[in-house]
Design a protein around this motif. Structure first.
Motif, mmCIF file in Angstrom:
data_model
loop_
_atom_site.group_PDB
_atom_site.id
_atom_site.type_symbol
_atom_site.label_atom_id
_atom_site.label_comp_id
_atom_site.label_asym_id
_atom_site.label_seq_id
_atom_site.Cartn_x
_atom_site.Cartn_y
_atom_site.Cartn_z
ATOM 1 N N GLY A 12 0.812 -1.268 0.142
ATOM 2 C CA GLY A 12 0.090 -0.093 0.491
ATOM 3 C C GLY A 12 0.319 0.672 0.018
ATOM 4 N N GLU A 13 0.015 2.309 0.330
ATOM 5 C CA GLU A 13 1.145 3.917 0.531
ATOM 6 C C GLU A 13 2.404 4.144 0.693
ATOM 7 O OE1 GLU A 13 -0.452 8.214 1.968
ATOM 8 O OE2 GLU A 13 -1.383 6.774 2.266
ATOM 9 N N VAL A 14 2.929 3.025 2.190
ATOM 10 C CA VAL A 14 3.553 2.790 2.972
ATOM 11 C C VAL A 14 5.040 2.869 2.550
ATOM 12 C CG1 VAL A 14 3.522 1.335 4.256
ATOM 13 C CG2 VAL A 14 4.567 2.940 4.857
ATOM 14 N N THR A 15 4.811 1.758 1.219
ATOM 15 C CA THR A 15 5.363 1.453 0.154
ATOM 16 C C THR A 15 5.967 1.546 -0.879
ATOM 17 O OG1 THR A 15 4.041 -0.421 -1.088
ATOM 18 C CG2 THR A 15 4.523 -1.029 1.174
ATOM 19 N N GLU A 16 5.323 2.485 -1.182
ATOM 20 C CA GLU A 16 5.782 3.376 -2.729
ATOM 21 C C GLU A 16 6.421 4.478 -2.026
ATOM 22 O OE1 GLU A 16 4.520 3.263 -4.933
ATOM 23 O OE2 GLU A 16 2.493 2.101 -4.474
ATOM 24 N N LYS A 17 7.130 5.444 -1.006
ATOM 25 C CA LYS A 17 7.998 6.025 -1.338
ATOM 26 C C LYS A 17 9.123 6.138 0.535
ATOM 27 C CE LYS A 17 6.229 9.891 -4.131
ATOM 28 N NZ LYS A 17 5.731 11.313 -4.007
ATOM 29 N N GLY A 20 9.277 1.135 0.376
ATOM 30 C CA GLY A 20 10.207 0.483 -0.100
ATOM 31 C C GLY A 20 10.483 0.305 -1.675
ATOM 32 N N PRO A 21 11.183 2.020 -2.031
ATOM 33 C CA PRO A 21 12.596 1.613 -2.616
ATOM 34 C C PRO A 21 13.909 1.859 -1.726
ATOM 35 C CG PRO A 21 10.999 3.938 -3.432
ATOM 36 C CD PRO A 21 10.214 2.711 -2.050
ATOM 37 N N ALA A 22 14.030 2.038 -0.367
ATOM 38 C CA ALA A 22 14.938 1.849 0.512
ATOM 39 C C ALA A 22 15.251 0.159 0.168
ATOM 40 C CB ALA A 22 14.566 2.178 1.248
ATOM 41 N N PHE A 23 14.505 -0.563 0.615
ATOM 42 C CA PHE A 23 15.383 -2.054 0.310
ATOM 43 C C PHE A 23 16.279 -2.239 -0.927
ATOM 44 C CE2 PHE A 23 11.775 -2.332 2.818
ATOM 45 C CZ PHE A 23 11.687 -3.062 3.632
ATOM 46 N N ASN A 24 16.019 -2.156 -2.191
ATOM 47 C CA ASN A 24 16.418 -1.831 -2.887
ATOM 48 C C ASN A 24 17.832 -0.818 -3.178
ATOM 49 O OD1 ASN A 24 15.399 -4.089 -4.488
ATOM 50 N ND2 ASN A 24 13.503 -2.846 -5.752
ATOM 51 N N GLU A 25 17.792 0.444 -2.345
ATOM 52 C CA GLU A 25 19.276 1.201 -2.249
ATOM 53 C C GLU A 25 20.154 0.854 -1.243
ATOM 54 O OE1 GLU A 25 18.745 4.391 -3.057
ATOM 55 O OE2 GLU A 25 18.041 3.884 -4.552
ATOM 56 N N VAL A 26 19.626 -0.631 -0.222
ATOM 57 C CA VAL A 26 21.052 -1.494 0.541
ATOM 58 C C VAL A 26 21.617 -2.345 -0.412
ATOM 59 C CG1 VAL A 26 21.116 -1.981 3.071
ATOM 60 C CG2 VAL A 26 19.710 -0.131 2.455
ATOM 61 N N PRO A 283 17.815 17.637 7.589
ATOM 62 C CA PRO A 283 17.471 16.963 6.752
ATOM 63 C C PRO A 283 17.039 15.661 7.028
ATOM 64 C CG PRO A 283 19.239 18.136 5.984
ATOM 65 C CD PRO A 283 19.690 18.586 7.265
ATOM 66 N N ASN A 284 16.096 15.108 6.733
ATOM 67 C CA ASN A 284 15.960 13.740 6.207
ATOM 68 C C ASN A 284 16.622 13.063 4.964
ATOM 69 O OD1 ASN A 284 15.947 13.313 8.964
ATOM 70 N ND2 ASN A 284 13.151 14.216 8.394
ATOM 71 N N PRO A 285 16.246 11.746 4.700
ATOM 72 C CA PRO A 285 17.199 10.601 3.696
ATOM 73 C C PRO A 285 15.627 11.764 2.409
ATOM 74 C CG PRO A 285 17.033 9.862 5.496
ATOM 75 C CD PRO A 285 16.967 11.143 5.609
ATOM 76 N N PRO A 286 15.938 11.030 1.431
ATOM 77 C CA PRO A 286 14.398 11.348 0.685
ATOM 78 C C PRO A 286 13.173 9.978 1.448
ATOM 79 C CG PRO A 286 16.604 10.871 -0.574
ATOM 80 C CD PRO A 286 17.198 11.136 0.410
ATOM 81 N N TYR A 287 14.275 8.800 1.933
ATOM 82 C CA TYR A 287 13.312 7.924 1.930
ATOM 83 C C TYR A 287 13.910 7.621 3.482
ATOM 84 C CZ TYR A 287 13.878 6.883 -3.213
ATOM 85 O OH TYR A 287 14.006 7.035 -4.630
ATOM 86 N N VAL A 288 12.136 7.659 4.348
ATOM 87 C CA VAL A 288 12.892 7.901 5.494
ATOM 88 C C VAL A 288 13.154 7.152 5.972
ATOM 89 C CG1 VAL A 288 11.374 10.240 5.626
ATOM 90 C CG2 VAL A 288 10.538 8.080 6.005
ATOM 91 N N GLN A 289 12.600 5.500 6.177
ATOM 92 C CA GLN A 289 12.953 4.623 6.469
ATOM 93 C C GLN A 289 14.627 3.890 5.999
ATOM 94 O OE1 GLN A 289 10.445 1.549 7.405
ATOM 95 N NE2 GLN A 289 8.892 2.760 7.175
ATOM 96 N N LEU A 290 14.600 4.810 4.850
ATOM 97 C CA LEU A 290 16.186 3.931 4.570
ATOM 98 C C LEU A 290 17.513 3.620 5.629
ATOM 99 C CD1 LEU A 290 18.325 3.250 2.280
ATOM 100 C CD2 LEU A 290 18.272 5.957 1.900
ATOM 101 N N PRO A 291 17.316 4.368 6.514
ATOM 102 C CA PRO A 291 18.397 4.479 7.506
ATOM 103 C C PRO A 291 18.255 2.762 8.435
ATOM 104 C CG PRO A 291 17.899 6.270 7.577
ATOM 105 C CD PRO A 291 17.342 6.282 6.709
ATOM 106 N N ILE A 292 16.926 2.763 8.996
ATOM 107 C CA ILE A 292 16.852 1.866 9.552
ATOM 108 C C ILE A 292 16.669 0.523 8.615
ATOM 109 C CG2 ILE A 292 14.072 1.896 9.778
ATOM 110 C CD1 ILE A 292 13.446 0.529 12.415
ATOM 111 N N ILE A 293 16.053 0.395 7.837
ATOM 112 C CA ILE A 293 15.957 -0.217 6.868
ATOM 113 C C ILE A 293 17.993 -1.098 6.680
ATOM 114 C CG2 ILE A 293 15.959 -1.355 4.711
ATOM 115 C CD1 ILE A 293 13.483 0.748 4.634
ATOM 116 N N LYS A 294 18.632 -0.422 6.317
ATOM 117 C CA LYS A 294 19.357 -0.484 6.272
ATOM 118 C C LYS A 294 20.111 -1.261 7.351
ATOM 119 C CE LYS A 294 24.354 1.437 5.311
ATOM 120 N NZ LYS A 294 25.280 1.632 6.184
ATOM 121 N N SER A 295 20.073 -0.573 8.904
ATOM 122 C CA SER A 295 20.065 -1.254 10.224
ATOM 123 C C SER A 295 19.726 -2.180 9.652
ATOM 124 C CB SER A 295 19.563 -0.317 11.556
ATOM 125 O OG SER A 295 20.143 -1.053 12.090
#
Length: 327
Positions: A12-17, A20-26, A283-295
């Motif tokens: 759904g909505e939360v996975t769009e920005k 979701g994209p952060a999983f492919n960024e790491v 400032p925060n990263p463009p994908y706000v979940q990126l730091p935790i997903i990386k962790s």
């Protein structure tokens, strides 16, 4: 587990920005498959985000041999079910916040994680954002001195969807799905941040009301609480206020000053000391979940540790259920 191949339950909505994209960024991570009970949603997400597989059955996604970790991005009522299915299949889980729709389901998730030895993480991503890390540093550095009190205030006007008929209300206003109203959706991030900064809340009491009459669940809540350190705090939430009263603010009061910050609009941090007021923009990263997903990924790869586990997330549900008098 060197490379993490994710399967999404819910797209759904939360996975769009946000996530979701952060999983492919790491490095060492990619999205292998997605699932939605609505075939067109799953197919559309897979096509737009270049995901190889899509399913309409969660068990089929979990059983896919090329999927070795699960992201549960559904409303809270189904978090426990999907998390337990994944852990019993031996696959680590990353769950959207809150951990579950009630404290008892959190306990169930923790028990299965312990029994299976399969890790479970929760998307309290604000802990990892630079904005809140800066607030935490100000507090831990002793800049505002000895901590005396914490005050939280959140007010927003009704949303357009709040005026729908009962059967058309968004899932966040259906307590059997969400665990409560907007309180159960928005307060978790606020309460998790406070506990990350000040320790576990060991006492909490609250009063809930429905003042707007737009829907059945609570729309106005007041609470008091105490942290394990003895620090006390108070909070109020109103989801039907007038626009003129809109507020998103937490104040931490010390004997040398005060720091205030927002949880949702990221307005500049305000530091009040004897020498004057200072504003700090972070400032925060463009994908706000990126730091935790990386962790989370680094934890699964054995090269780091993620603190946002099902164990550390459970006290937030306990506090919310105490405030709503569900416990």
């Amino acid at each position: 587990m060197k490379h993490i191949s994710w399967g999404f339950i819910g797209c759904g909505e939360v996975t769009e920005k946000k996530s979701g994209p952060a999983f492919n960024e790491v490095k060492g991570s990619h999205i292998e498959a997605v699932m939605s009970r609505q075939a067109h949603n799953a197919r559309s997400y897979a096509e737009r985000h270049h995901v190889k597989k899509w399913f309409t059955d969660a068990q089929e996604l979990i059983d896919d041999p090329e999927v070795n970790a699960i992201y549960v991005a559904t409303p809270p009522a189904s978090h426990a079910t999907y998390a337990i299915m994944a852990m019993q299949a031996g696959k680590p889980v990353y769950i959207e916040k809150p951990l579950a729709a009630n404290y008892d389901d959190c306990v169930r998730i923790n028990r299965i994680s312990e029994q299976t030895g399969v890790p479970c993480f929760v998307a309290y991503y604000r802990r990892y954002l630079p904005y809140f890390q800066r607030v935490k540093q100000i507090i831990s550095d002793g800049t505002i001195g000895k901590l005396l009190n914490v005050q939280l205030s959140f007010v927003c006007p009704p949303r357009a969807l709040d005026y729908q008929t009962q059967e058309n209300l968004p899932w966040r206003l259906q307590s059997k799905i969400s665990g409560g109203g907007y309180f159960y959706d928005l307060a978790p991030h606020q309460l998790d941040l406070l506990q990350d900064m000040f320790g576990v809340i060991v006492r909490a009491h609250g009063y809930k009301a429905n003042r707007g009459g737009l829907y059945d669940v609570e729309d106005t809540i007041s609470a008091v609480f105490e942290f394990e350190s003895g620090l006390s705090g108070s909070a109020s939430w109103c989801f039907v206020g007038h626009e003129s009263a809109r507020e998103d603010r937490i104040e931490v009061i010390g004997d040398k000053g005060m720091v205030s910050f927002a949880v949702y609009d990221y307005s500049p941090i305000e530091l009040h000391l004897s020498q004057g007021k200072q504003t700090i923009s972070v400032p925060n990263p463009p994908y706000v979940q990126l730091p935790i997903i990386k962790s989370v990924i680094e934890d699964l790869q054995g090269i780091g540790i993620c603190s946002s586990t099902c164990i550390s997330a459970t006290p937030t549900n306990w506090v919310m259920d105490r405030i709503l008098r569900k416990l």
